[in-house]
Design a protein around this motif. Sequence first.
Motif, PDB file in Angstrom:
ATOM      1  N   LEU A 252      15.251 -23.394 -27.862  1.00 14.70           N
ATOM      2  CA  LEU A 252      14.558 -24.450 -29.046  1.00 14.70           C
ATOM      3  C   LEU A 252      13.254 -24.349 -28.913  1.00 14.70           C
ATOM      4  O   LEU A 252      12.493 -24.231 -29.557  1.00 14.70           O
ATOM      5  N   PHE A 253      12.863 -24.804 -27.581  1.00 14.24           N
ATOM      6  CA  PHE A 253      11.280 -25.032 -27.312  1.00 14.24           C
ATOM      7  C   PHE A 253      10.722 -23.705 -27.534  1.00 14.24           C
ATOM      8  O   PHE A 253       9.505 -23.663 -28.080  1.00 14.24           O
ATOM      9  N   ILE A 254      11.279 -22.452 -26.927  1.00 14.42           N
ATOM     10  CA  ILE A 254      10.670 -21.138 -27.226  1.00 14.42           C
ATOM     11  C   ILE A 254      10.404 -20.859 -28.755  1.00 14.42           C
ATOM     12  O   ILE A 254       9.680 -20.303 -29.026  1.00 14.42           O
ATOM     13  N   GLU A 255      11.600 -20.910 -29.395  1.00 13.85           N
ATOM     14  CA  GLU A 255      11.575 -20.583 -31.117  1.00 13.85           C
ATOM     15  C   GLU A 255      10.849 -21.372 -31.688  1.00 13.85           C
ATOM     16  O   GLU A 255      10.193 -21.001 -32.871  1.00 13.85           O
ATOM     17  N   HIS A 256      10.322 -22.842 -31.431  1.00 13.19           N
ATOM     18  CA  HIS A 256       9.238 -23.306 -31.944  1.00 13.19           C
ATOM     19  C   HIS A 256       7.859 -23.333 -31.185  1.00 13.19           C
ATOM     20  O   HIS A 256       6.985 -24.283 -31.560  1.00 13.19           O
ATOM     21  N   GLY A 257       7.546 -22.299 -30.552  1.00 13.77           N
ATOM     22  CA  GLY A 257       6.204 -21.902 -30.109  1.00 13.77           C
ATOM     23  C   GLY A 257       5.933 -22.057 -28.799  1.00 13.77           C
ATOM     24  O   GLY A 257       4.707 -21.859 -28.351  1.00 13.77           O
ATOM     25  N   LEU A 258       6.730 -22.735 -28.052  1.00  8.12           N
ATOM     26  CA  LEU A 258       6.434 -22.839 -26.574  1.00  8.12           C
ATOM     27  C   LEU A 258       6.596 -21.710 -25.657  1.00  8.12           C
ATOM     28  O   LEU A 258       7.800 -21.270 -25.742  1.00  8.12           O
ATOM     29  N   ASN A 259       5.506 -21.147 -24.980  1.00  7.84           N
ATOM     30  CA  ASN A 259       5.889 -19.941 -24.211  1.00  7.84           C
ATOM     31  C   ASN A 259       6.740 -20.331 -22.896  1.00  7.84           C
ATOM     32  O   ASN A 259       6.792 -21.436 -22.332  1.00  7.84           O
ATOM     33  N   GLY A 260       7.947 -19.532 -22.940  1.00  7.22           N
ATOM     34  CA  GLY A 260       8.785 -19.901 -21.608  1.00  7.22           C
ATOM     35  C   GLY A 260       8.193 -20.186 -20.284  1.00  7.22           C
ATOM     36  O   GLY A 260       9.047 -20.769 -19.561  1.00  7.22           O
ATOM     37  N   ARG A 261       7.176 -19.666 -20.008  1.00  7.86           N
ATOM     38  CA  ARG A 261       6.570 -19.712 -18.754  1.00  7.86           C
ATOM     39  C   ARG A 261       5.983 -21.045 -18.536  1.00  7.86           C
ATOM     40  O   ARG A 261       5.815 -21.436 -17.117  1.00  7.86           O
ATOM     41  N   ARG A 262       5.908 -21.728 -19.601  1.00  4.82           N
ATOM     42  CA  ARG A 262       5.415 -23.180 -19.555  1.00  4.82           C
ATOM     43  C   ARG A 262       6.598 -24.221 -19.332  1.00  4.82           C
ATOM     44  O   ARG A 262       6.480 -25.608 -19.532  1.00  4.82           O
ATOM     45  N   ILE A 263       7.984 -23.882 -19.243  1.00  2.00           N
ATOM     46  CA  ILE A 263       9.107 -24.358 -19.250  1.00  2.00           C
ATOM     47  C   ILE A 263       9.823 -24.336 -17.589  1.00  2.00           C
ATOM     48  O   ILE A 263       9.859 -23.252 -17.475  1.00  2.00           O
ATOM     49  N   MET A 264       9.715 -25.481 -16.836  1.00  2.00           N
ATOM     50  CA  MET A 264      10.390 -25.372 -15.603  1.00  2.00           C
ATOM     51  C   MET A 264      11.360 -26.194 -15.600  1.00  2.00           C
ATOM     52  O   MET A 264      11.836 -27.211 -16.025  1.00  2.00           O
ATOM     53  N   PHE A 265      12.404 -25.498 -14.953  1.00  2.00           N
ATOM     54  CA  PHE A 265      13.760 -26.174 -14.841  1.00  2.00           C
ATOM     55  C   PHE A 265      13.951 -26.429 -12.901  1.00  2.00           C
ATOM     56  O   PHE A 265      13.788 -25.457 -12.360  1.00  2.00           O
ATOM     57  N   TYR A 266      14.207 -27.544 -12.730  1.00  2.00           N
ATOM     58  CA  TYR A 266      14.221 -28.255 -11.435  1.00  2.00           C
ATOM     59  C   TYR A 266      15.762 -27.705 -11.201  1.00  2.00           C
ATOM     60  O   TYR A 266      16.575 -27.554 -12.046  1.00  2.00           O
ATOM     61  N   CYS A 267      15.978 -26.857  -9.909  1.00  2.00           N
ATOM     62  CA  CYS A 267      17.239 -26.288  -9.586  1.00  2.00           C
ATOM     63  C   CYS A 267      17.841 -26.925  -8.429  1.00  2.00           C
ATOM     64  O   CYS A 267      17.420 -26.186  -7.322  1.00  2.00           O
ATOM     65  N   LEU A 268      18.458 -27.642  -8.310  1.00  2.00           N
ATOM     66  CA  LEU A 268      19.241 -28.401  -7.023  1.00  2.00           C
ATOM     67  C   LEU A 268      20.178 -27.225  -6.547  1.00  2.00           C
ATOM     68  O   LEU A 268      20.656 -26.754  -6.945  1.00  2.00           O
ATOM     69  N   TYR A 269      19.997 -27.436  -5.047  1.00  2.00           N
ATOM     70  CA  TYR A 269      20.784 -26.554  -4.245  1.00  2.00           C
ATOM     71  C   TYR A 269      21.231 -27.047  -2.806  1.00  2.00           C
ATOM     72  O   TYR A 269      20.573 -28.021  -2.526  1.00  2.00           O
ATOM     73  N   ASN A 270      22.112 -26.817  -2.217  1.00  2.00           N
ATOM     74  CA  ASN A 270      22.564 -27.366  -1.001  1.00  2.00           C
ATOM     75  C   ASN A 270      23.402 -28.647  -1.158  1.00  2.00           C
ATOM     76  O   ASN A 270      23.319 -29.586  -0.188  1.00  2.00           O
ATOM     77  N   PHE A 271      23.866 -28.949  -2.374  1.00  2.00           N
ATOM     78  CA  PHE A 271      24.661 -30.213  -2.399  1.00  2.00           C
ATOM     79  C   PHE A 271      26.242 -29.558  -2.252  1.00  2.00           C
ATOM     80  O   PHE A 271      26.869 -29.522  -1.481  1.00  2.00           O
TER      81      PHE A 271
END
Length: 373
Positions: A252-271
């Motif tokens: 949705l963000f990318i379709e509305h003009g935001l570069n995907g490189r500017r979207i960051m996902f926290y990604c939990l691991y070791n739980f």
Amino acid sequence: MVDLNIKKILLVDPKGSQEYVPIGLLKIAKYCMLKGHKVQLVRCNKEGYPNVGHFNIAFVTSYFTWEWKYVWEAVKYAKQHADKVYLGGVYASLLPEHAEKSGAKVIKGILPEVENLRPAYELVPDCDYSIVHASRGCIRKCKFCAVPIIEGQLKEKPTIKHLVYPPHKRIIFFDNNILAIKNWEKIYLELLELNKQVDFNQGLDARIIAKKGEKLVKQLLRLRLYADKYTSIRMALDDIRYIDKAEKSAKLFIEHGLNGRRIMFYCLYNFEDDPEDFFERVKAILSWGCVAFPMRFQAIWMPYALRKNSYIGKNWTQKELRMVKEFIAKYGFGGALPPYLAEHFEKAKDFYEAFDTKHKRLEKVAKLSKFLV
């Protein structure tokens, strides 16, 4: 609140890895100043703590539980200069019995008396941002999170304008789930009016964005989003069950003009995940053209809470955790895995191939990564 029938108050910010100003202490400072008390803020630096005079009372804050030794040092310092010493913050709230052994009186959770005050930013003149809570608590009850313990259920504020220091250039939200509040529309309009850079520091709920869709995305993109030089939006993909909603929100963000490189996902691991689960989430995030920011789970219970990286999840091994750490150090950027790694992850057959730092596919990545950030 504690008895403040006193004159001189010392606020102590311990040594540690926290990069922001001590917002809790600054709120206490404002409360005390409004009561007519004299306040001094002391922050530990490379030279240690300054030699100050006598105070009636001292407040010490705390952050990460594994930095408890720094907190105890701060309490020791405060006791040398004040008649009474109180200790609050994250460590104190999560491990109150252990924190009391420092010799301070422990205050758990949020102080309601100071919550709606604008912090005393005049005590930190070099600060150019306002830290704001439009709400406390969260609608989620994630088992890995400390928020339900410290802040409880979601409680929102009717307005945030009074919490922003006019000279500041940026507003940093420390809300745990700001999009879940009922008065989001009002907060959004206030942000448009304030016209400052906005950083939703703790991340936005991808499930809510996916549900509310285009209208919400357009609202967010009308704001002056700025998390850092490379990032506009932070979200999270901590549970593979919500991968479809995370993908929808990113697109949705990318379709509305935001570069995907500017979207960051926290990604939990070791739980409660395992290496293959983590691999699939990272691969998906990179395939969307976004950035994955791996976050190793740190246990909030004893004894693991007292030592960083001491907890090993039931589905992980020390070797696998070391592989992730070494891979990020060698091929990541600022602790994150940018989309220049997408092709490598897409071709990897499993976790072990993906996080093999010596894989031939990565030779090209190592040479080009500085140009692809």
